[in-house]
Design an enzyme around this catalytic site. Structure first.
Site, short mmCIF file in Angstrom:
data_model
loop_
_atom_site.label_atom_id
_atom_site.label_comp_id
_atom_site.label_asym_id
_atom_site.label_seq_id
_atom_site.Cartn_x
_atom_site.Cartn_y
_atom_site.Cartn_z
N HIS A 57 -6.64 -9.25 -0.11
CA HIS A 57 -5.70 -8.23 0.35
C HIS A 57 -5.80 -8.16 1.88
O HIS A 57 -6.28 -7.18 2.45
CB HIS A 57 -6.03 -6.89 -0.31
CG HIS A 57 -4.91 -5.88 -0.22
ND1 HIS A 57 -3.68 -6.16 0.35
CD2 HIS A 57 -4.85 -4.58 -0.64
CE1 HIS A 57 -2.92 -5.08 0.27
NE2 HIS A 57 -3.60 -4.12 -0.32
N CYS A 84 -8.79 2.11 0.28
CA CYS A 84 -7.47 1.53 0.54
C CYS A 84 -6.35 2.32 -0.14
O CYS A 84 -5.19 2.19 0.26
CB CYS A 84 -7.45 0.08 0.08
SG CYS A 84 -7.78 -0.11 -1.68
N ARG A 137 -1.49 0.71 8.13
CA ARG A 137 -0.81 -0.43 7.50
C ARG A 137 0.49 -0.71 8.25
O ARG A 137 0.83 -1.86 8.52
CB ARG A 137 -0.48 -0.11 6.02
CG ARG A 137 -1.69 0.13 5.12
CD ARG A 137 -2.49 -1.14 4.90
NE ARG A 137 -1.68 -2.22 4.39
CZ ARG A 137 -1.41 -2.43 3.09
NH1 ARG A 137 -1.93 -1.64 2.18
NH2 ARG A 137 -0.66 -3.45 2.71
N ARG A 140 3.55 -10.05 -3.29
CA ARG A 140 2.43 -9.43 -4.03
C ARG A 140 2.48 -9.96 -5.45
O ARG A 140 3.49 -9.80 -6.15
CB ARG A 140 2.58 -7.90 -4.02
CG ARG A 140 1.63 -7.22 -4.99
CD ARG A 140 1.57 -5.72 -4.82
NE ARG A 140 0.80 -5.35 -3.64
CZ ARG A 140 0.22 -4.16 -3.47
NH1 ARG A 140 0.32 -3.22 -4.39
NH2 ARG A 140 -0.46 -3.90 -2.38
N GLN A 168 -4.39 -5.21 4.07
CA GLN A 168 -5.23 -4.02 4.01
C GLN A 168 -6.38 -4.13 5.02
O GLN A 168 -6.68 -3.18 5.74
CB GLN A 168 -5.79 -3.86 2.59
CG GLN A 168 -6.65 -2.62 2.41
CD GLN A 168 -5.85 -1.34 2.61
OE1 GLN A 168 -4.80 -1.17 2.01
NE2 GLN A 168 -6.34 -0.44 3.45
N1 NVA Z 1 -8.04 -3.60 -5.88
C1 NVA Z 1 -6.80 -2.88 -6.06
C2 NVA Z 1 -6.16 -2.64 -4.74
C3 NVA Z 1 -4.89 -1.87 -4.79
C4 NVA Z 1 -4.28 -1.67 -3.44
C5 NVA Z 1 -5.89 -3.66 -6.97
O1 NVA Z 1 -5.80 -4.89 -6.84
O2 NVA Z 1 -5.27 -3.06 -7.84
N1 CP Z 2 -3.50 -0.07 -0.45
C1 CP Z 2 -2.40 -0.62 -0.99
O1 CP Z 2 -2.14 -1.82 -0.89
O2 CP Z 2 -1.63 0.29 -1.64
P1 CP Z 2 -0.35 -0.02 -2.54
O3 CP Z 2 -0.83 -0.67 -3.80
O4 CP Z 2 0.26 1.32 -2.77
O5 CP Z 2 0.56 -0.94 -1.79
#
Ligand code: NVA
Ligand code: CP
Length: 300
Positions: free
Chosen positions: A128, A259, A287, A101, A131
């Protein structure tokens, strides 16, 4: 040859169907003693925070018989200037897969190009895909089908929606998007999806998108790493909140998805996210099951 999962389109429609079937099997508990990854080690390299992705991968990896090694990338020599290329080559000698990530999508492309082990995208600024796997399973479970499900995504054109657009390429979901001007999804991803025949279109008006929807989906207005823009952006997003009025425009049996984490009172109201139509906790649970199926498919 190793196979990566950097974007949803790294899977064929057939692979996606097989993965969904396997995820449902894992979820049913039918195969709870299967340990296909026994003796393996999977690295979790994160430099953004996470609740769901981190814990669902760690738990899923354990359930598959492998060990998860979590590390904040700042604690690697990467944080002191070691190259991604050298990191990739060295970690390929220890690990059997990496979930990463990070911010720039190009970072994971470079990691994948220089690794001999599968690289799984646990979120970048652009995509993502893990997700989206859980989202597709959730829609299939709740609606009994994917074909012609009208899904309205209302809000920021971010990583989450970019992956949902790719979901529309692999399935027959009918995706309509309403994003404020200047906050549309990635143009190249959108155009590629359209050229591949995906049923996806952008509408200017959230009401028009929500009308007769089977699924209403939203995500935060401020994604991780975008914190500088907060006040200017929030002004642009007035009218893009999923609230009871918007929900009333959708089909009476519409489901509400997010999400998570949610910024309650911004992109979604408490009333809607806590309503019986909200499936966000089932979505989060999925997930775990979809990622187990993904790991089993990719890690050798
Ligand atoms: N769009 C959000 C998703 C978090 C799971 C982010 O990138 O912060
Ligand atoms: N939806 C998701 O990816 O959540 P986190 O940021 O908690 O991993």
């Amino acid at each position: 040859m190793k196979k990566d999962f950097l974007t949803l389109l790294d899977l064929t429609p057939e692979e996606l169907q097989a993965l969904l079937k396997r995820a449902a099997e894992f979820k049913s508990g039918k195969d709870s003693s299967a340990c296909p990854l026994i003796g393996k080690s999977i690295g979790l390299l994160f430099n953004k925070t996470s609740t769901r992705t981190r814990i669902s991968f760690q738990t899923g990896i354990y359930q598959l018989g492998a060990q998860a090694i979590y590390i904040n990338t700042n604690d690697l020599q990467l944080g002191r200037g070691e190259t991604i290329e050298d990191t990739a080559k060295v970690l390929s000698r220890y690990l059997h897969g990496i979930v990463i990530r990070t911010y720039e999508h190009d970072t994971i492309v470079t990691l994948a190009l220089n690794s001999t082990i599968p690289i799984i995208n646990g979120l970048t600024d652009l995509h993502h895909p893990c997700q989206a796997l859980a989202d597709i399973l959730t829609i299939q479970e709740k609606k009994g089908r994917l074909k012609d499900v009208r899904m309205a995504y209302i809000g920021d054109g971010n990583n989450v929606v970019n992956s949902l657009i790719e979901a529309a390429v692999l399935t027959e979901i009918d995706l309509v998007l309403a994003c404020p001007h200047g906050y549309e999804p990635d143009k190249a991803i959108y155009e590629k999806a359209r050229s591949k025949g995906a049923k996806v279109k952008v509408l200017a008006n959230p009401d028009e998108a929500a009308k007769d929807a089977d699924v209403l989906y939203t995500d935060v207005w401020i994604s991780m790493g975008q914190e500088k823009e907060i006040e200017r952006k929030k002004k642009k997003f007035e009218g893009y909140q999923i609230n009871s009025r918007l929900l009333s425009l959708a089909k009476p049996d519409a489901i509400v998805m997010h999400c998570l984490p949610a910024h309650r009172g911004e992109e979604i109201t408490d009333e809607v996210i806590d309503s019986p139509q909200s499936v966000v906790i089932d979505q989060a649970e999925n997930r775990l099951h979809t990622q187990k199926a993904l790991l089993e498919m990719l890690v050798r």
